[in-house]
Design an enzyme around this catalytic site. Sequence first.
Site, PDB file in Angstrom:
ATOM      1  CB  SER A  68     -24.080   2.801  16.102  1.00  0.00           C
ATOM      2  OG  SER A  68     -23.592   3.486  14.969  1.00  0.00           O
ATOM      3  CE  LYS A  71     -21.433   6.537  16.642  1.00  0.00           C
ATOM      4  NZ  LYS A  71     -21.848   5.560  15.617  1.00  0.00           N
ATOM      5  CB  SER A 132     -25.736   7.473  16.267  1.00  0.00           C
ATOM      6  OG  SER A 132     -25.034   6.250  16.205  1.00  0.00           O
TER       7      SER A 132
END
Length: 415
Positions: A68, A71, A132
Amino acid sequence: MLGVPVNNAVLRRLPLFLWLFCITAAAGALDPGAAAPSLRSQAAVLLDAATGTVLYSKNGDEPISPASLTKLMTIHLALKDSESGKTSLDTVVSLPRETWAINQPPRSSLMFLAQGQTVTLGELLLGLAVSSGNDAAVAVALHLAPSVDAFAERMTAEAKALGLENTSFVEPSGISEYNMTTAMDYARFCRIYITLHPETLEQLHSVPSFAYPKPENLPEIYRQRPGTIEQYNRNALLRSYSGVDGLKTGYIDEAGYNIALTARRDGTRLIAVILGGPANLGSQEGERIRRADSTALLDWGFEYFKTLRPVVAELPPVRIWKGTENSASVVPGETLERTIISDRGDGLRWEARINEPVTAPLTAGSSVGDLVFLDTQGELFRVPLVLQDDQPQGNVFKRLWDSIRLFFRSLGKKN
């Protein structure tokens, strides 16, 4: 701020990534005289955010999926488009079927987007940074590009444009193991990201929690019972480590426990990227190791290093020979910020050392000597002194007169 300007004409010619990647250090090796921490994670890099100096690297060039942390690139492109006027943080973003939470891959972290909701780009960025949300990543991608694949291609192209040669993306959320980076690449990207978007540290990455959907996000019929879900920022160090104000955690089975961190103490900002925390020990132990490695690395960095920002009130002009002018202004040819060992920098002073004689013609940016910085232990570092403006050659009489003066000046030095 510096008392004298850096040679901006020279720096403006450099691409952003080249300027940001200029790694500077004090004279000699940056050896703190203490062993670096032993980390259990597979790879890690620690940078001084101001100078880009690499303070620690463990397997820094080993390819690992960012999970993640991906991102951050998604957010970067959204902010880039917002700043250029292509979109706005207040723009209401369409939510096609691909963006709904129920259509995300199993075990996805979610913002909980659903059919019929009204959501702005700014809210989606909070959903990315705090919750997230993989659904938020898809929504941002489809808002900025015709397809998720097209957006992923743009992410990779942006990485290459920023000089991140070992970073590539296949989707915007980080759930795919085929997104790829290195700890060194991602630490450098975090430095670029913070430089370009400093407001995000307060407005996105240190926000403690995010609640969604709120009544205003829903059709009128559902506003009485919105089913709001509050999620807390997944970066636990925001709550446990003084000075931490970003950036992002990540996990997938194939990569393990990742984190991109930044913290500021006493004028020094550090950036740490840790990849590949053990994934086979269970979530509690994996998160514990990620926190322990992060804490150990930041503790070591703050104890043994600091950012020095010298102030030079005014530099004396240099004597110009055989030119139209007899003197000229000089400026530092580089930024004066340096990373130094924490016990250096006391009694800081500087000396301008000119390589005489300085003879025209010379162009702006030409080096004419050094600006040397010293402390109580000796020389710390030096930067080139460069001419601020062009210095054209004088007429024949001026050149002849200065040649005669230089001749007798040299005789005097020999005697």
